[in-house]
Write an enzyme that holds these catalytic residues in place. Structure first.
Site, PDB file in Angstrom:
ATOM      1  N   ASP A 239       0.841  -1.190   0.000  1.00  0.00           N
ATOM      2  CA  ASP A 239       0.000   0.000   0.000  1.00  0.00           C
ATOM      3  C   ASP A 239       0.873   1.234   0.000  1.00  0.00           C
ATOM      4  O   ASP A 239       1.805   1.348  -0.774  1.00  0.00           O
ATOM      5  CB  ASP A 239      -0.948  -0.061   1.203  1.00  0.00           C
ATOM      6  CG  ASP A 239      -2.066   0.950   1.081  1.00  0.00           C
ATOM      7  OD1 ASP A 239      -2.127   1.835   1.936  1.00  0.00           O
ATOM      8  OD2 ASP A 239      -2.851   0.872   0.128  1.00  0.00           O
ATOM      9  N   THR A 240       0.587   2.154   0.894  1.00  0.00           N
ATOM     10  CA  THR A 240       1.216   3.464   0.926  1.00  0.00           C
ATOM     11  C   THR A 240       2.724   3.412   1.193  1.00  0.00           C
ATOM     12  O   THR A 240       3.199   2.556   1.920  1.00  0.00           O
ATOM     13  CB  THR A 240       0.538   4.279   2.040  1.00  0.00           C
ATOM     14  OG1 THR A 240      -0.857   4.222   1.839  1.00  0.00           O
ATOM     15  CG2 THR A 240       0.986   5.703   2.032  1.00  0.00           C
ATOM     16  N   VAL A 241       3.456   4.362   0.606  1.00  0.00           N
ATOM     17  CA  VAL A 241       4.865   4.573   0.952  1.00  0.00           C
ATOM     18  C   VAL A 241       4.963   5.884   1.726  1.00  0.00           C
ATOM     19  O   VAL A 241       4.090   6.741   1.624  1.00  0.00           O
ATOM     20  CB  VAL A 241       5.763   4.622  -0.308  1.00  0.00           C
ATOM     21  CG1 VAL A 241       5.663   3.325  -1.086  1.00  0.00           C
ATOM     22  CG2 VAL A 241       5.404   5.808  -1.194  1.00  0.00           C
ATOM     23  N   VAL A 256       3.512  11.150   2.618  1.00  0.00           N
ATOM     24  CA  VAL A 256       2.934   9.847   2.309  1.00  0.00           C
ATOM     25  C   VAL A 256       2.370   9.892   0.895  1.00  0.00           C
ATOM     26  O   VAL A 256       1.923  10.940   0.424  1.00  0.00           O
ATOM     27  CB  VAL A 256       1.839   9.498   3.348  1.00  0.00           C
ATOM     28  CG1 VAL A 256       0.734  10.514   3.339  1.00  0.00           C
ATOM     29  CG2 VAL A 256       1.267   8.117   3.127  1.00  0.00           C
TER      30      VAL A 256
END
Length: 388
Positions: A239-241, A256
């Site tokens: 998912d998110t970095v 983010v």
């Protein structure tokens, strides 16, 4: 690796350990002594610290080298900015650009495709010094969404627009795209942002959805659709970095970026863009000696979810002075950690004093259930500078 109920105890242990190291060293927490003097005295030279992650989910052993490499590049890019004299907010944006450019992360290039087969991204950034925030949601046709979020933040810091209008800090969809282009950020066709991997995943997911639609309607179908969605968007995908940074002046920043859930409805805005949800950064002020920066990743923390799948990176720092007669040595004590309930999480960290970044893929031990177990690790770093 611990159960969810032990989280508070491990946090206390980690922070107590850091405080013990601080107390036993020549450096002491002396915020009250230097709070006034630091306003006029700046550290000689530049530096800082960065912590990044490439998503909470599952990182295959076959691609471990690539995941670590992109985290290493992101750390190096942020440190290069810090060494060049940039503040934390610019360094954290630079780290995110590197993470977005990697085809192995679900952010920017190679992001998940939505139901319509298009890429829509979310991103946000926060400056701990000014507490300004910038974000974009469901934006298409922009290679690096974090650059748009950062530009929104910097434009807001300039003050009001003509006729007393308030500048935007959060834009979505077509409006976000057009604003970005009008402010010099080049467009990138959505099809050029897709990779072989993301296109293959989209076709596979689409076939599964078409098969589900042919099944009998009713509760059984709803249940199977929900299970299919959990399998596609659970711990098996990234998912998110995100990244968190502190510069040598003690300013913190967090950012983010995410391509969102696979097969999401067009126009959906995820947690990565929401204020106080995707990231947070706040400098020390008044009676609080600590600056804090946080970046989160994973599924929404909703009570309706059977499992809580997510990850987080955190840094906390405070100013220190040398406990010697000469008070010209000033430093910052940085405590940092990462935690996840997913099967794995890839992180990297580096200070301006290091020759290269350290990278690590944290994994839950075999036999544990993602969403019901928690991994947490961290460390301590000291940044030193000479006060002029």
């Amino acid at each position: 690796m611990i159960g969810l109920s032990s989280y508070a105890g491990v946090m206390d242990s980690l922070m107590n350990s850091a405080e013990e190291q601080q107390a036993s060293s020549p450096l002491t927490n002396s915020w009250s002594k230097i709070q006034e003097s630091s306003k006029n005295q700046k550290p000689k030279g530049v530096g800082g610290f960065v912590l990044v992650h490439a998503g909470a989910g599952y990182h295959s052993e076959s691609k471990a080298k690539e995941y670590k490499h992109v985290c290493k590049r992101a750390c190096q890019r942020a440190v290069d900015q810090l060494k060049a004299g940039a503040l934390a907010v610019e360094a954290v944006a630079a780290a995110l650009v590197e993470l977005e450019d990697s085809p192995f992360t679900n952010a920017g290039m190679g992001s998940n495709l939505n139901l319509s087969g298009e890429i829509e991204c979310d991103a946000s950034i926060m400056d701990g010094k000014s507490l300004h925030f910038g974000a974009v949601g469901a934006i298409s046709g922009i290679k690096n969404p974090v650059l748009v979020a950062n530009r929104l933040l910097s434009e807001a810091q300039k003050g009001k627009l003509s006729a007393g209008r308030i500048p935007p800090c959060f834009l979505v969809g077509r409006g976000a795209h057009d604003w970005a282009v009008s402010h010099g950020i080049p467009p990138c066709p959505s099809e050029k942002m897709a990779t072989k991997f993301s296109l293959s995943a989209y076709k596979r997911n689409k076939r599964k959805m078409e098969l589900a639609e042919k099944m009998d309607t009713g509760q059984n179908q709803t249940k199977k659709r929900r299970q299919s969605s959990e399998n596609e968007n659970g711990s098996g995908c990234l998912d998110t970095v995100g990244a968190v940074v502190v510069d040598l002046e003690g300013n913190v920043a967090a950012a983010v970026s995410s391509g969102g859930l696979a097969m999401k409805h067009p126009g959906r805005v995820g947690q990565a863009a929401h204020y106080g949800c995707g990231c947070w950064a706040e400098n020390a002020c008044n009676m609080n000696p600590y600056s804090t920066a946080v970046s989160t990743s994973g599924s929404p923390f909703l009570t309706s979810e059977d499992r809580v799948l997510g990850g987080v990176i955190v840094l906390r720092c405070c100013r220190c002075v040398e406990a010697q007669p000469s008070q010209n040595i000033q430093g910052i004590l940085v405590e940092f950690l990462w935690s996840h309930t997913t099967e794995s999480m890839c992180v990297g960290y580096m200070s301006a004093q290091d020759s290269k970044a350290k990278t690590h893929i944290s994994r839950l031990p075999p036999g544990t259930v993602p969403g019901q177990s928690l991994a947490i690790e961290g460390g301590v770093c000291r940044l030193m500078g000479v006060v002029e």
